[in-house]
Design a protein around this motif. Structure first.
Motif, PDB file in Angstrom:
ATOM      1  N   ILE A 287     -49.967  27.345  60.414  1.00 51.89           N
ATOM      2  CA  ILE A 287     -49.696  28.489  59.550  1.00 51.89           C
ATOM      3  C   ILE A 287     -50.991  29.249  59.259  1.00 51.89           C
ATOM      4  O   ILE A 287     -51.035  30.483  59.293  1.00 51.89           O
ATOM      5  CB  ILE A 287     -49.020  28.044  58.243  1.00 51.89           C
ATOM      6  CG1 ILE A 287     -47.654  27.415  58.531  1.00 51.89           C
ATOM      7  CG2 ILE A 287     -48.842  29.228  57.296  1.00 51.89           C
ATOM      8  CD1 ILE A 287     -46.973  26.840  57.305  1.00 51.89           C
ATOM      9  N   THR A 288     -52.057  28.503  58.986  1.00 48.37           N
ATOM     10  CA  THR A 288     -53.354  29.136  58.738  1.00 48.37           C
ATOM     11  C   THR A 288     -53.811  29.939  59.942  1.00 48.37           C
ATOM     12  O   THR A 288     -54.302  31.070  59.813  1.00 48.37           O
ATOM     13  CB  THR A 288     -54.408  28.076  58.387  1.00 48.37           C
ATOM     14  OG1 THR A 288     -53.983  27.344  57.228  1.00 48.37           O
ATOM     15  CG2 THR A 288     -55.760  28.705  58.109  1.00 48.37           C
ATOM     16  N   SER A 289     -53.648  29.369  61.126  1.00 44.90           N
ATOM     17  CA  SER A 289     -54.126  30.031  62.342  1.00 44.90           C
ATOM     18  C   SER A 289     -53.376  31.319  62.631  1.00 44.90           C
ATOM     19  O   SER A 289     -53.912  32.232  63.262  1.00 44.90           O
ATOM     20  CB  SER A 289     -54.004  29.087  63.543  1.00 44.90           C
ATOM     21  OG  SER A 289     -52.643  28.943  63.956  1.00 44.90           O
ATOM     22  N   LEU A 290     -52.113  31.412  62.186  1.00 39.66           N
ATOM     23  CA  LEU A 290     -51.285  32.589  62.465  1.00 39.66           C
ATOM     24  C   LEU A 290     -51.248  33.584  61.309  1.00 39.66           C
ATOM     25  O   LEU A 290     -50.685  34.678  61.452  1.00 39.66           O
ATOM     26  CB  LEU A 290     -49.852  32.152  62.782  1.00 39.66           C
ATOM     27  CG  LEU A 290     -49.653  31.338  64.066  1.00 39.66           C
ATOM     28  CD1 LEU A 290     -48.228  30.797  64.132  1.00 39.66           C
ATOM     29  CD2 LEU A 290     -49.943  32.190  65.295  1.00 39.66           C
ATOM     30  N   ALA A 291     -51.834  33.233  60.170  1.00 39.08           N
ATOM     31  CA  ALA A 291     -51.692  34.053  58.971  1.00 39.08           C
ATOM     32  C   ALA A 291     -52.231  35.465  59.148  1.00 39.08           C
ATOM     33  O   ALA A 291     -51.718  36.415  58.545  1.00 39.08           O
ATOM     34  CB  ALA A 291     -52.395  33.377  57.794  1.00 39.08           C
ATOM     35  N   ALA A 292     -53.259  35.622  59.963  1.00 33.56           N
ATOM     36  CA  ALA A 292     -53.843  36.948  60.163  1.00 33.56           C
ATOM     37  C   ALA A 292     -52.975  37.837  61.047  1.00 33.56           C
ATOM     38  O   ALA A 292     -53.230  39.037  61.149  1.00 33.56           O
ATOM     39  CB  ALA A 292     -55.233  36.808  60.772  1.00 33.56           C
ATOM     40  N   GLU A 293     -51.931  37.274  61.677  1.00 33.78           N
ATOM     41  CA  GLU A 293     -51.089  38.039  62.597  1.00 33.78           C
ATOM     42  C   GLU A 293     -49.800  38.532  61.954  1.00 33.78           C
ATOM     43  O   GLU A 293     -49.254  39.560  62.369  1.00 33.78           O
ATOM     44  CB  GLU A 293     -50.712  37.178  63.811  1.00 33.78           C
ATOM     45  CG  GLU A 293     -51.865  36.798  64.706  1.00 33.78           C
ATOM     46  CD  GLU A 293     -51.386  35.988  65.908  1.00 33.78           C
ATOM     47  OE1 GLU A 293     -50.242  36.217  66.369  1.00 33.78           O
ATOM     48  OE2 GLU A 293     -52.147  35.122  66.365  1.00 33.78           O
ATOM     49  N   PHE A 294     -49.271  37.803  60.967  1.00 34.61           N
ATOM     50  CA  PHE A 294     -47.942  38.092  60.438  1.00 34.61           C
ATOM     51  C   PHE A 294     -47.999  38.430  58.954  1.00 34.61           C
ATOM     52  O   PHE A 294     -48.570  37.673  58.173  1.00 34.61           O
ATOM     53  CB  PHE A 294     -47.010  36.898  60.654  1.00 34.61           C
ATOM     54  CG  PHE A 294     -46.788  36.544  62.095  1.00 34.61           C
ATOM     55  CD1 PHE A 294     -45.852  37.236  62.855  1.00 34.61           C
ATOM     56  CD2 PHE A 294     -47.522  35.535  62.695  1.00 34.61           C
ATOM     57  CE1 PHE A 294     -45.646  36.914  64.181  1.00 34.61           C
ATOM     58  CE2 PHE A 294     -47.324  35.207  64.031  1.00 34.61           C
ATOM     59  CZ  PHE A 294     -46.380  35.899  64.778  1.00 34.61           C
ATOM     60  N   GLU A 295     -47.390  39.530  58.572  1.00 36.39           N
ATOM     61  CA  GLU A 295     -47.276  39.876  57.166  1.00 36.39           C
ATOM     62  C   GLU A 295     -46.003  39.293  56.558  1.00 36.39           C
ATOM     63  O   GLU A 295     -45.935  39.066  55.355  1.00 36.39           O
ATOM     64  CB  GLU A 295     -47.285  41.393  56.992  1.00 36.39           C
ATOM     65  CG  GLU A 295     -48.619  42.036  57.356  1.00 36.39           C
ATOM     66  CD  GLU A 295     -48.641  43.513  57.055  1.00 36.39           C
ATOM     67  OE1 GLU A 295     -47.642  44.019  56.497  1.00 36.39           O
ATOM     68  OE2 GLU A 295     -49.660  44.157  57.367  1.00 36.39           O
ATOM     69  N   ASN A 296     -45.007  39.063  57.391  1.00 40.69           N
ATOM     70  CA  ASN A 296     -43.745  38.487  56.923  1.00 40.69           C
ATOM     71  C   ASN A 296     -43.886  36.969  56.886  1.00 40.69           C
ATOM     72  O   ASN A 296     -44.028  36.320  57.925  1.00 40.69           O
ATOM     73  CB  ASN A 296     -42.606  38.909  57.849  1.00 40.69           C
ATOM     74  CG  ASN A 296     -41.256  38.407  57.381  1.00 40.69           C
ATOM     75  OD1 ASN A 296     -41.021  37.210  57.312  1.00 40.69           O
ATOM     76  ND2 ASN A 296     -40.360  39.334  57.057  1.00 40.69           N
ATOM     77  N   ASN A 297     -43.852  36.387  55.700  1.00 38.86           N
ATOM     78  CA  ASN A 297     -44.099  34.954  55.572  1.00 38.86           C
ATOM     79  C   ASN A 297     -43.015  34.101  56.217  1.00 38.86           C
ATOM     80  O   ASN A 297     -43.288  32.998  56.701  1.00 38.86           O
ATOM     81  CB  ASN A 297     -44.258  34.581  54.104  1.00 38.86           C
ATOM     82  CG  ASN A 297     -45.589  35.021  53.540  1.00 38.86           C
ATOM     83  OD1 ASN A 297     -46.557  35.179  54.287  1.00 38.86           O
ATOM     84  ND2 ASN A 297     -45.655  35.231  52.243  1.00 38.86           N
ATOM     85  N   ARG A 298     -41.796  34.590  56.213  1.00 38.64           N
ATOM     86  CA  ARG A 298     -40.725  33.819  56.840  1.00 38.64           C
ATOM     87  C   ARG A 298     -40.944  33.730  58.348  1.00 38.64           C
ATOM     88  O   ARG A 298     -40.767  32.664  58.950  1.00 38.64           O
ATOM     89  CB  ARG A 298     -39.361  34.453  56.539  1.00 38.64           C
ATOM     90  CG  ARG A 298     -38.179  33.524  56.739  1.00 38.64           C
ATOM     91  CD  ARG A 298     -36.887  34.184  56.276  1.00 38.64           C
ATOM     92  NE  ARG A 298     -35.787  33.262  56.286  1.00 38.64           N
ATOM     93  CZ  ARG A 298     -35.160  32.850  57.403  1.00 38.64           C
ATOM     94  NH1 ARG A 298     -35.543  33.308  58.567  1.00 38.64           N
ATOM     95  NH2 ARG A 298     -34.154  31.994  57.333  1.00 38.64           N
ATOM     96  N   GLU A 299     -41.332  34.830  58.946  1.00 40.06           N
ATOM     97  CA  GLU A 299     -41.626  34.810  60.381  1.00 40.06           C
ATOM     98  C   GLU A 299     -42.852  33.957  60.664  1.00 40.06           C
ATOM     99  O   GLU A 299     -42.890  33.218  61.653  1.00 40.06           O
ATOM    100  CB  GLU A 299     -41.856  36.230  60.892  1.00 40.06           C
ATOM    101  CG  GLU A 299     -42.070  36.309  62.390  1.00 40.06           C
ATOM    102  CD  GLU A 299     -42.251  37.724  62.901  1.00 40.06           C
ATOM    103  OE1 GLU A 299     -42.342  37.890  64.137  1.00 40.06           O
ATOM    104  OE2 GLU A 299     -42.319  38.656  62.072  1.00 40.06           O
ATOM    105  N   LEU A 300     -43.838  34.040  59.783  1.00 37.88           N
ATOM    106  CA  LEU A 300     -45.043  33.223  59.925  1.00 37.88           C
ATOM    107  C   LEU A 300     -44.699  31.743  59.962  1.00 37.88           C
ATOM    108  O   LEU A 300     -45.136  31.001  60.853  1.00 37.88           O
ATOM    109  CB  LEU A 300     -45.997  33.522  58.763  1.00 37.88           C
ATOM    110  CG  LEU A 300     -47.169  32.562  58.550  1.00 37.88           C
ATOM    111  CD1 LEU A 300     -48.113  32.608  59.731  1.00 37.88           C
ATOM    112  CD2 LEU A 300     -47.911  32.909  57.251  1.00 37.88           C
ATOM    113  N   VAL A 301     -43.904  31.296  59.006  1.00 36.00           N
ATOM    114  CA  VAL A 301     -43.541  29.880  58.906  1.00 36.00           C
ATOM    115  C   VAL A 301     -42.701  29.453  60.105  1.00 36.00           C
ATOM    116  O   VAL A 301     -42.919  28.376  60.689  1.00 36.00           O
ATOM    117  CB  VAL A 301     -42.789  29.634  57.584  1.00 36.00           C
ATOM    118  CG1 VAL A 301     -42.155  28.253  57.569  1.00 36.00           C
ATOM    119  CG2 VAL A 301     -43.723  29.806  56.395  1.00 36.00           C
TER     120      VAL A 301
END
Length: 293
Positions: free
Chosen positions: A62-76
């Motif tokens: 999740i940390t590694s992808l956090a800079a790519e996604f603003e939508n937290n549901r998609e991030l998770v």
């Protein structure tokens, strides 16, 4: 050879990095930040634990992808998929995403000018890296295996939580790095940590991962690259490569807690044997993993 290196900042990655550190038992040196985020970070960890997924691995993703996604549901959802786990149910993804949002909100309340502060932390580290870092990384490749060095990578700067630390994310060819303003370990300037982390980004290539037991390749390569980084730093006159320096690197780079007490001696002897031998790098790292197991 590293041809492209991008630098960016991410308040979201900062929040999730704090949770990742707490989940891994990393001690905080910034007491105010730790206290402000303790409750929402622990709530996020509890939501992840309820899924049965490995907390440290999922939080690292999740940390590694956090800079790519603003939508937290998609991030998770994307992060869980990277672990090849069963798809999260909609309610579960929503709960975890909500916990991520609460964590980010708590950080925003504690650090209202976080974006500006993170931006100010990039320039000093970037200038230090550009002075000697590329040469050091090339030397690591020469000393180990040219395929170790990625052709492109990204550095995401986050607020310091542990007084200088970072994570390598091979799947994304990205590292998360605490943006310290001074060297927490003067004998090991931060460009060494950056080179060490960047050199880990190709550790998931089949030629390396297949030579090691499942789940052990990332750690084995992190340990193996410590003496390589010191040797490269010695070439550019940034550090020395000897057994005491290796012990300091294990401590500074967060490896010592997972290694035997005599690891500096074992690994330094292994490194000298590698320099004198004719084995391939994957075979040598596999031998080191057995030596430390």
């Amino acid at each position: 050879m590293l041809e492209e290196l991008r630098w960016k900042t991410s308040p979201a990655a900062t929040a999730l990095y704090v949770a990742a550190c707490r989940a891994s038992g990393v001690a905080a040196t910034d007491g105010m930040l730790a206290a402000a985020l303790a409750t929402p970070a622990d709530a996020l960890i509890a939501e992840i634990d309820a899924t049965g997924l490995p907390r440290t691995e999922l939080l690292a993703e999740i940390t590694s992808l956090a800079a790519e996604f603003e939508n937290n549901r998609e991030l998770v959802t994307r992060a869980a998929a990277r672990l090849h786990a069963a798809p999260l149910s909609s309610p579960t993804a929503t709960r975890i995403a909500g916990a991520v949002g609460e964590l980010e909100a708590a950080l925003g309340g504690e650090q209202p000018n976080l974006a500006e502060e993170l931006a100010a932390r990039v320039r000093p580290l970037r200038e230090q890296w550009e002075a000697r870092g590329p040469g050091m990384l090339r030397e690591i490749g020469r000393l180990t295996d040219e395929a170790i060095v990625p052709s492109a990578a990204e550095i995401v700067i986050v607020l310091p939580y542990a007084g200088g630390r970072g994570l390598a994310h091979p799947r994304q060819n990205r590292i998360t790095l605490e943006g310290v303003l001074v060297h927490p370990h003067p004998q090991l300037p931060e460009p060494l940590r950056i080179a060490w982390l960047l050199a880990q980004l190709n550790s998931d290539l089949p030629r390396y991962a297949d030579a090691l037991p499942p789940g052990r390749s990332a750690f084995a390569f992190a340990v193996a690259l410590a003496p390589a980084t010191l040797a490269a730093a010695q070439e550019v006159e940034l550090a020395t490569c000897d057994e005491p320096a290796l012990g300091s690197a294990f401590e500074a780079w967060g490896l010592s807690g997972s290694l035997p007490a005599d690891a500096p001696q074992r690994v330094f002897n292994w490194w000298n044997a590698w320099l004198d031998g004719a084995a391939t790098w994957p075979v040598a790292v596999a031998a080191l993993e057995r030596l430390l197991a």
